[in-house]
Motif scaffolding. Structure first.
Motif, PDB file in Angstrom:
ATOM      1  N   LEU A  16       0.905  -1.316  -0.016  1.00 13.01           N
ATOM      2  CA  LEU A  16       0.122  -0.021   0.048  1.00 13.01           C
ATOM      3  C   LEU A  16       0.679   1.151   0.047  1.00 13.01           C
ATOM      4  O   LEU A  16       0.557   2.104  -0.798  1.00 13.01           O
ATOM      5  N   TRP A  19       2.320   1.647  -3.595  1.00 15.43           N
ATOM      6  CA  TRP A  19       1.138   2.136  -4.394  1.00 15.43           C
ATOM      7  C   TRP A  19       0.979   3.739  -4.441  1.00 15.43           C
ATOM      8  O   TRP A  19       0.984   4.219  -5.535  1.00 15.43           O
ATOM      9  N   TRP A  23       2.386   6.608   3.093  1.00 13.99           N
ATOM     10  CA  TRP A  23       1.174   5.921   3.753  1.00 13.99           C
ATOM     11  C   TRP A  23       0.029   7.017   3.832  1.00 13.99           C
ATOM     12  O   TRP A  23       0.075   8.099   4.002  1.00 13.99           O
ATOM     13  N   VAL A  69      -8.344  -1.205  -0.649  1.00 11.45           N
ATOM     14  CA  VAL A  69      -7.662  -1.979   0.381  1.00 11.45           C
ATOM     15  C   VAL A  69      -8.646  -2.660   1.297  1.00 11.45           C
ATOM     16  O   VAL A  69      -9.577  -2.334   1.868  1.00 11.45           O
ATOM     17  N   ILE A 125      -4.409  -5.189  -1.436  1.00  9.20           N
ATOM     18  CA  ILE A 125      -4.880  -4.283  -2.322  1.00  9.20           C
ATOM     19  C   ILE A 125      -5.201  -4.621  -3.732  1.00  9.20           C
ATOM     20  O   ILE A 125      -4.538  -5.558  -4.165  1.00  9.20           O
TER      21      ILE A 125
END
Length: 132
Positions: A16, A19, A23, A69, A125
């Motif tokens: 994640l 991605w 964060w 998510v 994800i």
């Protein structure tokens, strides 16, 4: 911003982070579903994205990096949830490490709010917008 140390024990958290390149804070993200299982795997599914500074022809901010998510939650030891309804928009989401595992906190804009205490959390994800 470096990967948060407290998330190193969460499988999939780095995916994640990668991605987005940071964060996410889950601001304006929408809870798609919540499934609680007293003896097994519970899940919390959230659609989030990155809001840019660009504005489209209709005057809306351009959203990119849409992702669904899934928080896979195991060993729930505490639960305090309120406000779940037909739409559940978050102001933010935080995960903190504690002696018993993790605390997942949902800060609402509208709808679902609260905390989940669990032994373990994993993240998967799925890039793109949710189906339906």
């Amino acid at each position: 911003m470096p990967f948060p140390v407290e998330l190193e024990e969460i499988a999939g958290a780095l995916d994640l982070y990668n991605w987005f390149g940071y964060w996410p804070d889950f601001h304006d993200a929408e809870v798609i579903n919540l499934h609680l299982n007293r003896a097994g795997l519970s899940t919390l599914v959230i659609h989030t994205w990155e809001m840019t500074k660009e504005v489209d022809a209709q005057g809306f901010y351009v959203l990119r990096k849409h992702v669904v998510v899934e928080f896979r939650i195991k060993g729930i030891s505490g639960l305090n949830l309120t406000g779940f309804n037909r739409q559940n928009v978050l102001f933010g989401l935080a995960i903190a490490k504690n002696d018993a595992g993790f605390e997942l906190s949902l800060d609402p804009s509208y709808g679902l709010a609260g905390t989940i205490l669990a032994e373990r959390i994993e993240i998967t994800i799925t890039p793109g917008k949710p189906e339906g």
